[in-house]
Scaffold this active site. Structure first.
Site, PDB file in Angstrom:
ATOM      1  N   LYS A  80      20.462 113.099 -31.270  1.00 27.54           N
ATOM      2  CA  LYS A  80      21.929 112.857 -32.545  1.00 27.54           C
ATOM      3  C   LYS A  80      22.153 110.565 -32.807  1.00 27.54           C
ATOM      4  O   LYS A  80      22.713 110.310 -32.130  1.00 27.54           O
ATOM      5  CB  LYS A  80      23.901 113.625 -32.923  1.00 27.54           C
ATOM      6  CG  LYS A  80      24.270 113.925 -33.789  1.00 27.54           C
ATOM      7  CD  LYS A  80      25.501 114.098 -34.072  1.00 27.54           C
ATOM      8  CE  LYS A  80      25.739 114.596 -35.535  1.00 27.54           C
ATOM      9  NZ  LYS A  80      27.465 115.483 -34.831  1.00 27.54           N
ATOM     10  N   SER A 155      27.186 119.257 -38.472  1.00 27.19           N
ATOM     11  CA  SER A 155      26.235 117.668 -39.149  1.00 27.19           C
ATOM     12  C   SER A 155      25.346 117.145 -37.867  1.00 27.19           C
ATOM     13  O   SER A 155      24.368 116.766 -38.528  1.00 27.19           O
ATOM     14  CB  SER A 155      27.646 116.708 -38.770  1.00 27.19           C
ATOM     15  OG  SER A 155      27.971 116.595 -37.540  1.00 27.19           O
ATOM     16  N   SER A 179      29.184 121.802 -34.862  1.00 28.40           N
ATOM     17  CA  SER A 179      28.086 120.557 -35.870  1.00 28.40           C
ATOM     18  C   SER A 179      27.440 120.908 -34.838  1.00 28.40           C
ATOM     19  O   SER A 179      26.547 120.292 -35.047  1.00 28.40           O
ATOM     20  CB  SER A 179      28.779 118.743 -36.318  1.00 28.40           C
ATOM     21  OG  SER A 179      29.467 119.342 -37.638  1.00 28.40           O
TER      22      SER A 179
HETATM   23  N1  GLN Z   1      31.685 121.083 -40.518  1.00 30.48           N
HETATM   24  C1  GLN Z   1      32.574 120.610 -40.032  1.00 30.48           C
HETATM   25  C2  GLN Z   1      33.630 118.897 -40.364  1.00 30.48           C
HETATM   26  O1  GLN Z   1      32.542 118.602 -41.488  1.00 30.48           O
HETATM   27  C3  GLN Z   1      32.507 120.075 -38.856  1.00 30.48           C
HETATM   28  C4  GLN Z   1      31.715 119.015 -38.117  1.00 30.48           C
HETATM   29  C5  GLN Z   1      31.663 118.490 -37.294  1.00 30.48           C
HETATM   30  O2  GLN Z   1      31.330 119.262 -36.018  1.00 30.48           O
HETATM   31  N2  GLN Z   1      30.938 117.338 -36.672  1.00 30.48           N
HETATM   32  O3  GLN Z   1      33.793 118.541 -40.515  1.00 30.48           O
END
Ligand code: GLN
Length: 490
Positions: A80, A155, A179
């Protein structure tokens, strides 16, 4: 070439590499061809590091020939794009870091390099890891390999899509509120978030420091175990990493559900849960029970506050962490009339709308007069949520529930409605707030052919139990139905 080479797990490839039936260089070439063929449609990669990968592969091949291979030597992986890589651009999915080439490796990256793993490149993501659909990336959305009109989740959407589309053997992502697990569920791969403190965060671009963890996205549970062992452990460069022994998780994996105590949290089967997701998850839990697991209903009464708590704590920490992007030390600089104007212009142009929304929410929650009412109260609720789990784990070994309320939704479907987007993480956020390890494992497809994820959670540092439960489920489930085949442009 060996047929179906791209379908193999890291462990299967290890055997082929060690027996000399394939070289890492051949593998990397096969993967680079695959990326060239399908990634124009999937957009999982921000940077393909072809020359670097071939060089690393040749080094790995020499090491294998000397008989000095580690479990990941010669295995092509993706990262990532928020794991900093020396000499390789690290964008965090943002215009702010679009040209940023880090001068050092993050700890997990250094560990993978030492293990002789091969880096194919850097994977797309929501900007600064804020999002559940990959639509906030400055490098364009990622498409779900099962259906190009749908999101891969986020994400770590590039990481999940790349594994599902067989553009990498496995990938690393990060999980602050879901994420890793949410995109893994939506793309039909395994995604594991370790216990907070299991894996060093040094060199992980910070979003919410008390929640962030790095973890693997893989084809199966045993590969997740393999990667977890490779990246875990105390790191003097991250004071929150904990000094606990790192077992060889893969070698110890158990595939037998007999005697496993599985708790089913009542609060995770709520209105709005997609009926096909519910049926698949209940079916999976039933299968474990039929095979000797002991299934009991449990209650986690503070679950309903988790999303609200997260959306105070995560933006608060983000607003502080993202203050460093000021156009002075690194990243984008948009010169203004004076220093304050440079800050303003750099941040106005460097950050996208969702990141700005989080910074505003967080700054508000931390401001004088509101701190006690919002941030402090959220921290207290966080403690109550952690206590619910502690009580549950006195009765059961793992909790089983859906990873997401719905299968992959359409691109654009929730982009205009932040609240709907935030509710995607309703089942994943609690594990972050409580610091628990959790994993999503594929548990079938909807009638429309979209993957569904079964989530397991375990007590802190219960990774072995977690992996055992997921592996046992995987065995009673049998092979997943199929791999998706995104359109090839080759
Ligand atoms: N979807 C969640 C957010 O937008 C989690 C994101 C993540 O785990 N980095 O914060």
């Amino acid at each position: 070439m060996i047929p179906d080479l791209l379908d193999r797990t890291a462990r299967q490839l290890r055997e082929l590499l060690d027996r000399g039936e394939v070289t890492s260089e051949e593998l990397v070439r096969a993967y680079l061809d695959r990326i060239a063929a399908v990634d124009p449609g999937v957009n999982a990669f921000i940077t393909v590091a072809g020359d670097l990968a071939l060089e690393m592969a040749r080094t790995a091949d020499a090491r294998i020939r000397r008989g000095e291979a580690a479990p990941l030597t010669g295995i092509p992986l993706g990262l990532k794009d928020l794991l900093v890589t020396r000499g390789l651009r690290t964008t965090c999915g943002s215009r702010m870091l679009a040209e940023f080439v880090p001068p050092y490796d993050g700890t997990v990256v250094a560990r993978l390099r030492d293990a002789g793993a091969v880096l194919l490149g850097k994977l797309n993501m929501d900007e600064f890891a804020m999002g559940s659909s990959n639509e906030t990336s400055a490098f364009g959305p990622v498409r779900n390999p099962w259906d190009p009109d749908r999101v891969p989740g986020g994400s770590s959407g590039g990481s999940a899509a790349a594994v599902a589309a067989r553009e990498v053997v496995a990938a690393l992502g990060s999980d602050t509120g879901g994420s890793i697990r949410q995109p893994a569920a939506l793309c039909g791969v395994v995604g594991l978030k370790p216990t907070y403190g299991r894996v060093s965060r040094y060199g992980l671009v910070a979003f919410a420091s008390s929640l962030d963890q790095i973890g693997p996205l893989t084809r199966d549970v045993a590969d997740a175990a393999l990667l977890l062992t490779a990246i875990s452990g105390k790191d003097p460069l991250d004071a929150t990493s904990l000094d606990r022994p790192v077992p060889d998780y893969a070698a110890r994996l158990r595939a037998d559900p007999r005697g496993l105590r599985v708790g089913v949290p009542r609060e995770y089967f709520v209105d709005g849960l997609d009926p096909e997701v519910e049926a698949a998850v209940r079916g999976a839990i039933g299968l474990l029970e039929d095979n000797g697991a002991e299934v009991v209903e449990v209650s986690l009464p503070h679950t309903e506050y988790a999303v609200a708590t997260y959306y105070l704590i995560a933006p608060a920490e983000a607003s502080s962490n993202l203050a460093r992007y000021d156009g002075v030390k690194y990243g984008l600089r948009v010169a203004g009339r004076d220093l304050a104007d440079t800050y303003r212009k750099t941040r106005a142009q460097g950050f996208g709308a969702e990141v700005k929304r989080r910074i505003m929410l967080g700054t508000y929650a931390l401001s004088a007069g509101y701190y006690d009412a919002y941030y402090l109260r959220a921290q207290r609720v966080r403690t109550l949520i952690a206590r619910d789990f502690r009580a549950a784990f006195e009765r059961v070994d793992v909790l089983a529930c859906p990873a997401t309320p719905t299968p992959a939704f359409r691109l654009g479907e929730k982009a205009g409605d932040p609240l709907q987007m935030y509710l995607n993480d309703i089942f994943t956020i609690p594990a972050n707030l409580a610091g628990l390890p959790a994993v999503s494992v594929p548990c079938g497809l909807t009638s429309g052919g979209l993957p569904i994820g079964l989530q397991f959670m375990a007590a802190p540092f219960g990774e072995q139990t977690l992996l055992d439960a997921a592996h046992a489920y995987e065995r009673v489930r049998g092979e997943p139905v199929a791999y998706p085949d995104p359109a090839s442009t080759a």
